[in-house]
Design a protein around this motif. Structure first.
Motif, PDB file in Angstrom:
ATOM      1  N   ARG A  96     -17.612  14.874  31.742  1.00  0.00           N
ATOM      2  CA  ARG A  96     -18.623  13.838  31.535  1.00  0.00           C
ATOM      3  C   ARG A  96     -19.503  14.167  30.339  1.00  0.00           C
ATOM      4  O   ARG A  96     -19.913  13.281  29.601  1.00  0.00           O
ATOM      5  CB  ARG A  96     -19.494  13.698  32.782  1.00  0.00           C
ATOM      6  N   PHE A  97     -19.803  15.472  30.188  1.00  0.00           N
ATOM      7  CA  PHE A  97     -20.652  15.885  29.069  1.00  0.00           C
ATOM      8  C   PHE A  97     -19.981  15.550  27.738  1.00  0.00           C
ATOM      9  O   PHE A  97     -20.638  15.072  26.815  1.00  0.00           O
ATOM     10  CB  PHE A  97     -20.966  17.378  29.169  1.00  0.00           C
ATOM     11  N   GLN A  98     -18.676  15.794  27.633  1.00  0.00           N
ATOM     12  CA  GLN A  98     -17.970  15.482  26.389  1.00  0.00           C
ATOM     13  C   GLN A  98     -17.964  13.984  26.122  1.00  0.00           C
ATOM     14  O   GLN A  98     -18.110  13.549  24.978  1.00  0.00           O
ATOM     15  CB  GLN A  98     -16.542  16.014  26.445  1.00  0.00           C
ATOM     16  N   ARG A  99     -17.815  13.181  27.165  1.00  0.00           N
ATOM     17  CA  ARG A  99     -17.869  11.726  26.984  1.00  0.00           C
ATOM     18  C   ARG A  99     -19.279  11.282  26.595  1.00  0.00           C
ATOM     19  O   ARG A  99     -19.450  10.378  25.780  1.00  0.00           O
ATOM     20  CB  ARG A  99     -17.391  11.023  28.246  1.00  0.00           C
ATOM     21  N   LEU A 100     -20.301  11.927  27.163  1.00  0.00           N
ATOM     22  CA  LEU A 100     -21.683  11.619  26.801  1.00  0.00           C
ATOM     23  C   LEU A 100     -21.946  11.956  25.336  1.00  0.00           C
ATOM     24  O   LEU A 100     -22.559  11.177  24.607  1.00  0.00           O
ATOM     25  CB  LEU A 100     -22.658  12.390  27.698  1.00  0.00           C
ATOM     26  N   VAL A 101     -21.459  13.105  24.908  1.00  0.00           N
ATOM     27  CA  VAL A 101     -21.651  13.519  23.514  1.00  0.00           C
ATOM     28  C   VAL A 101     -20.952  12.553  22.565  1.00  0.00           C
ATOM     29  O   VAL A 101     -21.472  12.235  21.495  1.00  0.00           O
ATOM     30  CB  VAL A 101     -21.162  14.971  23.309  1.00  0.00           C
ATOM     31  N   ARG A 102     -19.780  12.051  22.947  1.00  0.00           N
ATOM     32  CA  ARG A 102     -19.074  11.083  22.104  1.00  0.00           C
ATOM     33  C   ARG A 102     -19.880   9.785  21.950  1.00  0.00           C
ATOM     34  O   ARG A 102     -19.700   9.051  20.992  1.00  0.00           O
ATOM     35  CB  ARG A 102     -17.708  10.719  22.704  1.00  0.00           C
ATOM     36  N   ALA A 103     -20.771   9.510  22.917  1.00  0.00           N
ATOM     37  CA  ALA A 103     -21.590   8.295  22.851  1.00  0.00           C
ATOM     38  C   ALA A 103     -22.863   8.490  22.031  1.00  0.00           C
ATOM     39  O   ALA A 103     -23.556   7.520  21.739  1.00  0.00           O
ATOM     40  CB  ALA A 103     -21.943   7.841  24.256  1.00  0.00           C
ATOM     41  N   LEU A 104     -23.168   9.734  21.666  1.00  0.00           N
ATOM     42  CA  LEU A 104     -24.374  10.020  20.888  1.00  0.00           C
ATOM     43  C   LEU A 104     -24.131   9.783  19.396  1.00  0.00           C
ATOM     44  O   LEU A 104     -23.027   9.987  18.906  1.00  0.00           O
ATOM     45  CB  LEU A 104     -24.808  11.471  21.087  1.00  0.00           C
ATOM     46  N   PRO A 105     -25.183   9.362  18.678  1.00  0.00           N
ATOM     47  CA  PRO A 105     -25.032   9.272  17.226  1.00  0.00           C
ATOM     48  C   PRO A 105     -25.020  10.674  16.631  1.00  0.00           C
ATOM     49  O   PRO A 105     -25.659  11.543  17.194  1.00  0.00           O
ATOM     50  CB  PRO A 105     -26.263   8.495  16.783  1.00  0.00           C
ATOM     51  N   PRO A 106     -24.382  10.978  15.598  1.00  0.00           N
ATOM     52  CA  PRO A 106     -23.530  10.156  14.751  1.00  0.00           C
ATOM     53  C   PRO A 106     -22.087  10.078  15.223  1.00  0.00           C
ATOM     54  O   PRO A 106     -21.284   9.395  14.603  1.00  0.00           O
ATOM     55  CB  PRO A 106     -23.608  10.860  13.396  1.00  0.00           C
ATOM     56  N   ALA A 107     -21.733  10.765  16.311  1.00  0.00           N
ATOM     57  CA  ALA A 107     -20.344  10.778  16.765  1.00  0.00           C
ATOM     58  C   ALA A 107     -19.859   9.384  17.156  1.00  0.00           C
ATOM     59  O   ALA A 107     -18.695   9.057  16.953  1.00  0.00           O
ATOM     60  CB  ALA A 107     -20.175  11.742  17.931  1.00  0.00           C
ATOM     61  N   ARG A 108     -20.739   8.555  17.702  1.00  0.00           N
ATOM     62  CA  ARG A 108     -20.288   7.222  18.109  1.00  0.00           C
ATOM     63  C   ARG A 108     -20.069   6.302  16.920  1.00  0.00           C
ATOM     64  O   ARG A 108     -19.407   5.286  17.034  1.00  0.00           O
ATOM     65  CB  ARG A 108     -21.259   6.604  19.098  1.00  0.00           C
ATOM     66  N   TRP A 109     -20.619   6.638  15.774  1.00  0.00           N
ATOM     67  CA  TRP A 109     -20.440   5.820  14.574  1.00  0.00           C
ATOM     68  C   TRP A 109     -19.174   6.182  13.810  1.00  0.00           C
ATOM     69  O   TRP A 109     -18.762   5.454  12.918  1.00  0.00           O
ATOM     70  CB  TRP A 109     -21.631   5.976  13.654  1.00  0.00           C
ATOM     71  N   VAL A 110     -18.598   7.340  14.145  1.00  0.00           N
ATOM     72  CA  VAL A 110     -17.416   7.820  13.436  1.00  0.00           C
ATOM     73  C   VAL A 110     -16.246   7.835  14.417  1.00  0.00           C
ATOM     74  O   VAL A 110     -16.403   8.265  15.562  1.00  0.00           O
ATOM     75  CB  VAL A 110     -17.659   9.250  12.882  1.00  0.00           C
TER      76      VAL A 110
END
Length: 146
Positions: A96-110
């Motif tokens: 879940r933590f990895q999915r949460l991090v993927r939703a954080l900027p800037p990762a969600r913009w790339v």
């Protein structure tokens, strides 16, 4: 003029580092907040929180070093010689933590890098532990929490 192949390599490298640094920053922020709350809750204030931060940073660094240590000569071979399915299983975002991090900027913009090009979780934790130790150092030297 750069070729399209070098542009693709640069894009892939940027995606890999954005993914890894977002994860490392999320770990560092989470550990810093927990350490400061624990330091204040135990009556030691920010000084004890900084000590907790320092200790957790070293423990995490030791843990990731052990996790990244090669267990056999095949672990050191280039990925082209290994089966792709072996490298993908360790790199899929499964927590879940990895999915949460993927939703954080800037990762969600790339766009996320492909699983075979993604940095491993222990590699990301290593970056996170280095950032935790950097925060501890900056709190002690720049802010004066010693």
């Amino acid at each position: 003029m750069p070729s399209s192949d070098s542009k693709d390599q640069l894009r892939r490298l940027v995606r890999i580092w954005v993914d890894a640094l977002t994860y490392a920053l999320a770990i560092a922020v989470l550990v810093t907040v927990v350490a400061m709350v624990a330091g204040i809750a135990t009556g030691g204030g920010a000084v004890r929180g900084n000590v907790f931060l320092f200790v957790v940073g070293w423990i995490l660094l030791a843990y990731t070093t052990v996790r990244l240590w090669p267990t056999s000569p095949e672990d050191v071979e280039p990925t082209s010689r290994r089966r792709v399915s072996d490298s993908i299983s360790d790199r899929e975002p499964s927590t879940r933590f990895q999915r949460l991090v993927r939703a954080l900027p800037p990762a969600r913009w790339v766009r996320a890098p492909t699983p075979e090009h993604r940095m491993t979780a222990p590699g990301k934790l290593l970056l996170g532990s280095l950032l935790i130790l950097l925060v501890s150092f900056l709190l002690e030297t720049a802010v004066g929490i010693a």
